[in-house]
Scaffold this active site. Structure first.
Site, PDB file in Angstrom:
ATOM      1  N   GLU B 128     -26.716  -8.521   5.966  1.00  0.00           N
ATOM      2  CA  GLU B 128     -27.851  -8.023   5.176  1.00  0.00           C
ATOM      3  C   GLU B 128     -28.693  -9.184   4.655  1.00  0.00           C
ATOM      4  OE1 GLU B 128     -28.611  -5.225   5.839  1.00  0.00           O
ATOM      5  OE2 GLU B 128     -27.928  -3.729   4.382  1.00  0.00           O
ATOM      6  N   THR B 180     -39.263  -4.568   3.765  1.00  0.00           N
ATOM      7  CA  THR B 180     -38.405  -4.507   2.576  1.00  0.00           C
ATOM      8  C   THR B 180     -38.897  -5.496   1.526  1.00  0.00           C
ATOM      9  OG1 THR B 180     -36.551  -3.955   3.986  1.00  0.00           O
ATOM     10  CG2 THR B 180     -36.017  -4.647   1.770  1.00  0.00           C
TER      11      THR B 180
END
Lengths: 306, 306
Positions: B128, B180
């Protein structure tokens, strides 16, 4: 039933990280209240205690609740109420909520169960408004529902009863004055998103822990990085009580409502009693009088005793 | 087992009011991943899909996770990984988490179960971090644990698996790009205490609803007054999709992760399918290509298929 006698429990609002939304009923201390339905429309309030609270119905927390009920239902009847208050006003243990919730629940009984729990909460909030200027239900809700409650909203009233974990509660009320209005005013109006996210992780953890009966999770979720650091400054001895209680085996705890009382949760009665002795000794050493209570989380709330 | 084939589900992070703490596994879409343990120390990544993701291990989400595992356990073995990705990168449906969690869980299997779930999450977070710059576990946790998870903390890792309510999920991925990093940067750094309190009432209500299987409570807790009003601006059609889905009987829903995907929960399959058709038609009308998925909340997470 034209007359009822109630045992009304103290309550711990906020539960550390659940500022303004969570509350919990305990067994000790508690008020006693007798309510009698009158054929005439007077509301009569008598306090059989030493706190010097006003007995004029419109200025009394129980009285205003009864006046509102009387008005709403257009009643020809009145009420006579005798209150034996043991939950000290200003303790942060839900003293005004006990009067307000007791009046609403008692009236409901002598009137033949005409209200839902949420209606009783609606009327009881007039008592909280009189006491503190804020229509809140953090203390009233656990009084009426028992156990631990989530006040998701007060307008409309949306109360979620949670589990009632089998835990002991030690509460200490040091005799120092903290006004709810002061303890609200010192709070910062803005917080960082980062702190808010950490706080809601704790709240989510606490609710999950309560529902799963996961005591360790409850313990490590009882953290408040937003309100406690500001409010605890108003409570002498707070840091000492908290630190040493945790060392002694408390799962967690913090300020009860807006203080000055402090509560701690423990799994064993023995631990809860050791924490009580510790709290007492800390305030004795500071030459501050204190009252200490040990009981369990109260799963039922207000009880009818006669 | 020296070789394993996995089915790795998409995940919905945040669940509206649980920004940065909640996540949920769903059944559709999903990735497939084959992992084979090698006698030699190479890490080989092959993507059998059309997304053009880098295959160099240190630049690949699955690759970096395997390199970290190899390094930590001082392995002489390597891994060969074949990824059939169906969860589109940038969809907000946990595409990078699927690669990261799949690599960690797959490596654990071929290495003979040497890691706990939380250790797998620890290693998967390196993936991530490579994908988004943030070591977060909102998507990884439900991939590994299944169902709905609360990430109470990532340092130390403290994951609370919650119930997995028997509900249908409709997700739509409109083909617009939302980075994001952008969707994080537009968030306000400070929020009011008043809004924070309302938000944590919703979070507490959502967790209570999930644990009590109270679908109505889940529905009325899926409100986000802090993140959604800001982020939804980046997603064309969001307000229309949400409003009409609710009218059609959705319990609630909102942005999946940081978007652009939108999800809705429903009790009945029929409702979920009607919502899917609605979503498709809204984007068709806007001349935006979209992909729609209907499935149930996935209680198990990653599954071994071979």
């Amino acid at each position: 039933m034209k007359k009822v006698k109630l045992k009304i429990p103290a309550t711990v609002a906020n539960l550390v990280c659940g500022f303004d939304i969570l509350g919990m009923a305990i067994h000790e201390p508690y008020d006693e209240m007798e309510i009698r339905l009158l054929e005439t429309p007077e509301v009569i309030i008598k306090h059989k205690d030493q706190f010097g609270l006003p007995e004029e119905p419109s200025k009394n927390v129980a009285g205003i609740v009864l006046l509102k009920i009387q008005e709403h239902f257009n009643l020809q009847n009145g009420f006579e109420v005798i209150i034996h208050k043991h939950i000290k006003p200003g303790s942060g243990l839900g003293s005004s909520a006990a009067s307000a919730a007791g009046a609403a629940l008692g009236a409901n009984i002598v009137l033949g169960n005409i209200m839902s729990k949420d209606e009783m909460i609606h009327f009881a909030m007039f008592g909280e408004e009189l006491a503190s200027g804020v229509r809140h239900a953090d203390n009233i809700a656990p009084c009426i529902y028992g156990g631990i409650t989530l006040v998701k909203s007060t307008d409309p009233i949306d109360i979620i009863p949670l589990n009632s974990p089998d835990l002991f509660v030690t509460a200490v009320h040091p005799q120092v004055e903290v006004k709810t209005s002061d303890s609200r005013q010192i709070l910062k109006k803005n917080i960082t998103l980062k702190n808010a996210v950490e706080q809601w992780g704790n709240i989510a953890g606490l609710v999950a822990g309560i529902q799963k009966n996961d005591f360790a999770l409850i313990g490590r979720s009882l953290n408040d990085i937003i309100i406690e650091p500001v409010r605890s400054i108003l409570i002498p001895g707070f840091d000492d009580v908290k630190k040493k209680s945790l060392e002694m085996g408390a799962l967690g705890g913090g300020i009860s409502g807006s203080g000055p009382s402090i509560f701690m949760l423990a799994e064993q009665k023995e631990t809860a009693e050791k924490i009580a002795a510790l709290m007492k000794s800390i305030y004795d050493e500071m030459k501050i009088e204190s009252f200490v209570y040990v009981s369990k989380i109260n799963p039922v709330g207000i009880e009818i005793i006669e």
